[in-house]
Design a protein around this motif. Structure first.
Motif, PDB file in Angstrom:
ATOM      1  N   SER A   1      -5.210  -5.968  -2.790  1.00 12.18           N
ATOM      2  CA  SER A   1      -5.101  -7.332  -2.276  1.00 12.18           C
ATOM      3  C   SER A   1      -3.754  -7.929  -2.684  1.00 12.18           C
ATOM      4  O   SER A   1      -2.994  -7.318  -3.430  1.00 12.18           O
ATOM      5  CB  SER A   1      -6.252  -8.187  -2.809  1.00 12.18           C
ATOM      6  OG  SER A   1      -6.233  -8.179  -4.221  1.00 12.18           O
TER       7      SER A   1
ATOM      8  N   SER B   1       4.529  -9.912  -2.045  1.00 12.47           N
ATOM      9  CA  SER B   1       3.823  -8.752  -2.575  1.00 12.47           C
ATOM     10  C   SER B   1       4.762  -7.697  -3.127  1.00 12.47           C
ATOM     11  O   SER B   1       4.312  -6.741  -3.735  1.00 12.47           O
ATOM     12  CB  SER B   1       2.969  -8.121  -1.492  1.00 12.47           C
ATOM     13  OG  SER B   1       3.793  -7.570  -0.493  1.00 12.47           O
TER      14      SER B   1
ATOM     15  N   THR C   1      -2.982   5.067   4.404  1.00 11.24           N
ATOM     16  CA  THR C   1      -2.953   3.611   4.279  1.00 11.24           C
ATOM     17  C   THR C   1      -3.369   2.990   5.609  1.00 11.24           C
ATOM     18  O   THR C   1      -3.115   3.542   6.676  1.00 11.24           O
ATOM     19  CB  THR C   1      -1.551   3.096   3.915  1.00 11.24           C
ATOM     20  OG1 THR C   1      -0.647   3.387   4.984  1.00 11.24           O
ATOM     21  CG2 THR C   1      -1.057   3.716   2.620  1.00 11.24           C
ATOM     22  N   THR C   2      -4.015   1.854   5.499  1.00 12.82           N
ATOM     23  CA  THR C   2      -4.391   1.087   6.688  1.00 12.82           C
ATOM     24  C   THR C   2      -4.685  -0.344   6.270  1.00 12.82           C
ATOM     25  O   THR C   2      -5.092  -0.598   5.141  1.00 12.82           O
ATOM     26  CB  THR C   2      -5.615   1.682   7.407  1.00 12.82           C
ATOM     27  OG1 THR C   2      -5.897   0.907   8.572  1.00 12.82           O
ATOM     28  CG2 THR C   2      -6.842   1.690   6.517  1.00 12.82           C
ATOM     29  N   ASN C   3      -4.476  -1.245   7.177  1.00 10.34           N
ATOM     30  CA  ASN C   3      -4.930  -2.616   6.941  1.00 10.34           C
ATOM     31  C   ASN C   3      -6.138  -2.913   7.840  1.00 10.34           C
ATOM     32  O   ASN C   3      -6.590  -4.043   7.911  1.00 10.34           O
ATOM     33  CB  ASN C   3      -3.802  -3.634   7.151  1.00 10.34           C
ATOM     34  CG  ASN C   3      -3.194  -3.545   8.520  1.00 10.34           C
ATOM     35  OD1 ASN C   3      -3.568  -2.710   9.340  1.00 10.34           O
ATOM     36  ND2 ASN C   3      -2.245  -4.410   8.796  1.00 10.34           N
ATOM     37  N   ARG C   4      -6.634  -1.858   8.514  1.00  9.80           N
ATOM     38  CA  ARG C   4      -7.804  -1.999   9.387  1.00  9.80           C
ATOM     39  C   ARG C   4      -8.751  -0.813   9.186  1.00  9.80           C
ATOM     40  O   ARG C   4      -8.908   0.029  10.057  1.00  9.80           O
ATOM     41  CB  ARG C   4      -7.363  -2.063  10.848  1.00  9.80           C
ATOM     42  CG  ARG C   4      -6.420  -3.202  11.153  1.00  9.80           C
ATOM     43  CD  ARG C   4      -5.895  -3.209  12.577  1.00  9.80           C
ATOM     44  NE  ARG C   4      -5.922  -1.923  13.235  1.00  9.80           N
ATOM     45  CZ  ARG C   4      -6.349  -1.735  14.491  1.00  9.80           C
ATOM     46  NH1 ARG C   4      -6.786  -2.739  15.206  1.00  9.80           N
ATOM     47  NH2 ARG C   4      -6.316  -0.541  15.036  1.00  9.80           N
TER      48      ARG C   4
ATOM     49  N   LYS D   1       0.830  -1.211   0.000  1.00 12.17           N
ATOM     50  CA  LYS D   1       0.000   0.000   0.000  1.00 12.17           C
ATOM     51  C   LYS D   1       0.863   1.260   0.000  1.00 12.17           C
ATOM     52  O   LYS D   1       0.668   2.151  -0.822  1.00 12.17           O
ATOM     53  CB  LYS D   1      -0.935   0.023   1.222  1.00 12.17           C
ATOM     54  CG  LYS D   1      -1.943  -1.115   1.260  1.00 12.17           C
ATOM     55  CD  LYS D   1      -2.766  -1.084   2.526  1.00 12.17           C
ATOM     56  CE  LYS D   1      -2.000  -1.369   3.783  1.00 12.17           C
ATOM     57  NZ  LYS D   1      -1.492  -2.711   3.947  1.00 12.17           N
TER      58      LYS D   1
ATOM     59  N   GLU E   1      -8.892  -0.796  -2.417  1.00  9.72           N
ATOM     60  CA  GLU E   1      -8.434  -2.008  -1.744  1.00  9.72           C
ATOM     61  C   GLU E   1      -7.342  -2.648  -2.580  1.00  9.72           C
ATOM     62  O   GLU E   1      -7.506  -2.856  -3.784  1.00  9.72           O
ATOM     63  CB  GLU E   1      -9.594  -2.992  -1.567  1.00  9.72           C
ATOM     64  CG  GLU E   1      -9.190  -4.232  -0.825  1.00  9.72           C
ATOM     65  CD  GLU E   1     -10.367  -5.171  -0.588  1.00  9.72           C
ATOM     66  OE1 GLU E   1     -10.118  -6.380  -0.451  1.00  9.72           O
ATOM     67  OE2 GLU E   1     -11.503  -4.714  -0.552  1.00  9.72           O
TER      68      GLU E   1
ATOM     69  N   GLU F   1      -0.388   4.075   8.057  1.00  6.95           N
ATOM     70  CA  GLU F   1      -0.934   3.439   9.269  1.00  6.95           C
ATOM     71  C   GLU F   1      -1.874   4.395  10.006  1.00  6.95           C
ATOM     72  O   GLU F   1      -1.771   4.604  11.210  1.00  6.95           O
ATOM     73  CB  GLU F   1       0.187   2.984  10.202  1.00  6.95           C
ATOM     74  CG  GLU F   1       1.155   2.020   9.598  1.00  6.95           C
ATOM     75  CD  GLU F   1       2.332   1.740  10.524  1.00  6.95           C
ATOM     76  OE1 GLU F   1       2.177   1.840  11.752  1.00  6.95           O
ATOM     77  OE2 GLU F   1       3.404   1.425  10.002  1.00  6.95           O
TER      78      GLU F   1
END
Length: 183
Positions: free
Chosen positions: A144, A181, A120-123, A4, A142, A62
């Protein structure tokens, strides 16, 4: 871990934009008000670049750690950081507009650049809901994990400058490296 931040940085570079990046670790300091001051500084730097005619991207990496949902669990500093970010985003490049208005009053052509704010965030569901309203972070992308074909393209980019043996099969590596990734 899916790239990301690397993707956001690459897009900013490709667009020729100045990048002002802050991660959660960069924002918080030992004293009350440090986080708010650092956010204001990032927006001030971005506004100054825009006032000079340079496109600018503010990258908040984050953001879930920086701006958790306000409530009992967020604590006072988290609530203050969320409130400061909302204020800065709603102000939307006021310094750049003021500088443009000053130059326009002198007879020059008026163009107003505003910094683009990317996070950016993964949550995403851990963010304060006020950040996801229209006019703030209202577009979500998103990213992936890449497919085998995408992993191969990423590997080829990273391997360009590497001295690889002739028998290295990047296609085989891409097929078997399911969690890779490029990040």
């Amino acid at each position: 871990g899916v790239g990301k931040t690397a993707s956001a940085v690459a897009v900013a570079r490709e667009a020729g934009a100045k990048l002002v990046a802050l991660s959660a670790g960069d924002v918080f300091g030992p004293y009350a008000g440090d986080a708010e001051a650092r956010l204001r500084g990032a927006f001030r730097d971005a506004d100054a670049a825009c006032a000079e005619g340079t496109p600018c991207v503010i990258l908040l990496d984050e953001i879930d750690a920086m701006c958790p949902a306000r409530g009992a669990d967020a604590g006072l500093s988290g609530s203050r950081v969320v409130a400061q970010l909302l204020t800065l985003m709603d102000d939307g490049g006021a310094e750049a507009r003021r500088a443009t208005e000053r130059s326009a009053s002198g007879g020059g052509a008026a163009t107003t650049l505003r910094p683009a704010v990317v996070a950016t965030t993964n949550r995403p569901n851990a963010l304060d809901p006020a950040l996801r309203r229209p006019g703030r972070f209202d577009v979500e992308v998103e990213i992936s994990l890449p497919s085998a074909k995408q992993r191969l393209a990423i590997l080829r980019v990273h391997a360009r400058a590497l001295p690889l043996a002739r028998d290295v099969d990047l296609e085989q590596v891409a097929r078997t490296a399911k969690g890779y990734s490029g990040a």
